[in-house]
Scaffold this motif. Structure first.
Motif, PDB file in Angstrom:
ATOM      1  N   ARG A  17       0.754  -1.188  -0.109  1.00  0.00           N
ATOM      2  CA  ARG A  17      -0.089   0.113  -0.027  1.00  0.00           C
ATOM      3  C   ARG A  17       0.877   1.154   0.121  1.00  0.00           C
ATOM      4  N   ARG A  18       0.391   2.154  -0.924  1.00  0.00           N
ATOM      5  CA  ARG A  18       1.381   3.409  -0.873  1.00  0.00           C
ATOM      6  C   ARG A  18       0.797   4.248   0.224  1.00  0.00           C
ATOM      7  N   VAL A  19       1.655   4.769   1.153  1.00  0.00           N
ATOM      8  CA  VAL A  19       0.953   5.700   2.057  1.00  0.00           C
ATOM      9  C   VAL A  19       2.143   6.941   1.994  1.00  0.00           C
ATOM     10  N   ALA A  20       1.551   7.718   2.773  1.00  0.00           N
ATOM     11  CA  ALA A  20       2.382   9.298   2.782  1.00  0.00           C
ATOM     12  C   ALA A  20       4.066   8.926   2.921  1.00  0.00           C
ATOM     13  N   ARG A  21       4.370   8.480   3.781  1.00  0.00           N
ATOM     14  CA  ARG A  21       5.875   8.094   4.124  1.00  0.00           C
ATOM     15  C   ARG A  21       6.626   6.906   3.541  1.00  0.00           C
ATOM     16  N   GLY A  22       5.918   6.206   2.577  1.00  0.00           N
ATOM     17  CA  GLY A  22       6.506   5.262   1.842  1.00  0.00           C
ATOM     18  C   GLY A  22       5.599   4.253   1.255  1.00  0.00           C
ATOM     19  N   VAL A  23       5.748   3.034   2.047  1.00  0.00           N
ATOM     20  CA  VAL A  23       4.728   1.709   1.594  1.00  0.00           C
ATOM     21  C   VAL A  23       4.946   0.813   2.669  1.00  0.00           C
ATOM     22  N   GLU A  24       3.535   0.075   2.829  1.00  0.00           N
ATOM     23  CA  GLU A  24       3.235  -0.633   3.867  1.00  0.00           C
ATOM     24  C   GLU A  24       2.897  -2.100   2.973  1.00  0.00           C
TER      25      GLU A  24
END
Length: 292
Positions: free
Chosen positions: A53-60
């Motif tokens: 999952r693309r998130v604000a601070r990178g990926v999860e």
């Protein structure tokens, strides 16, 4: 049988999932972040599921990605061990264990004789360097025994030891009645957040006014030094129930008011996920569980 496996994409995914970053994976693999993103996208298209999952601070990592990572990381680790085992001159150290200097000296080393009697074919190297170490990045370390209250969700946890702190002294120096010890012995904690104002807390719990009587306090850099000072009769030491255990069993120190204990931190046994299956590591961890 394995011809359809996208090995390059799987290796790229493992690095990105382990490091939780496309940029860090690019540095790990000596490629560009764009190349990492391309390989991951290709793998997701082939599987038909999202791995990140693309998130604000990178990926999860998604749930599907986590399942793939656990299997893939263990398989690659097994391949790595098999590959290195075929080299003509394998590492003679066998196992590398990193821990604190005091835990090694006061708890682990006195027990290692039992490990060597059970596994004479193995040898251990103890690393007590206090510098921070990332088990996900440093493949040279097999097992870490960490001290503190920190959680390690990305590592495999094998077990742990919780401690408390009490007062101890040489048998001939146990205070009687209102008699005061010659001095209070303590340790300069490297992380004061773990156990700040140690003697103040013990005195409060014990109802003792030793500190208000201008009692001298001698601080040492390591628990081992403080215990040796107490054994030599230099004063009363505030010590970890774990690190003082062998000294008590040998009669070199005794507990003063053993009912008074204040909480400490814990020692946690960790390794990189999948590493626990490596036979020498598994042998050490099985033995350590019994000792714990």
């Amino acid at each position: 049988m394995f011809g359809s496996l996208p090995l390059a994409a799987l290796r790229t995914f493992e690095s990105a999932a382990r490091l939780r970053s496309f940029k860090a994976a690019a540095e790990d693999l000596a490629v560009t972040p764009t190349a990492v993103s391309h390989q991951v996208r290709r793998l997701e298209q082939q599987l038909g599921v999202a791995l990140f999952r693309r998130v604000a601070r990178g990926v999860e990592v998604t749930e599907a990605g986590e399942r793939l990572f656990r299997s893939l990381h263990g398989a690659l680790l097994d391949i790595s061990h098999a590959f290195h085992s075929l080299r003509p001159q394998p590492d003679p150290a066998g196992l590398v264990i990193t821990t604190t200097h005091s835990f090694a000296a006061l708890w682990l080393v006195p027990r290692l004789g039992r490990f060597y009697r059970r596994h004479p074919e193995l040898s251990l190297r103890l690393d007590t360097n206090p510098a921070p170490l990332d088990l996900q990045q440093d493949a040279s370390v097999d097992v870490a025994i960490r001290y503190g209250d920190k959680e390690y969700p990305d590592l495999h946890q094998v077990g742990g030891l919780a401690e408390s702190f009490g007062a101890y002294c040489a048998p001939q120096l146990a205070p009687a009645g209102k008699q005061l010890p010659a001095a209070l012995l303590t340790v300069r904690w490297h992380n004061s957040m773990l156990y700040d104002r140690a003697w103040e807390r013990w005195c409060l719990a014990a109802g003792a006014d030793w500190l208000s009587d201008s009692m001298p306090v001698h601080a040492y850099e390591e628990e081992n030094y403080a215990l040796q000072a107490a054994i030599a009769g230099q004063g009363m030491v505030l010590a970890s129930s774990i690190l003082v255990s062998d000294t008590l069993r040998n009669g070199l120190l005794i507990a003063y008011r053993p009912e008074v204990q204040v909480p400490g931190a814990r020692y946690t046994v960790l390794c990189k996920p999948g590493r626990e299956r490596h036979p020498p590591v598994r042998a050490f961890l099985d033995w350590l569980r019994e000792e714990l």
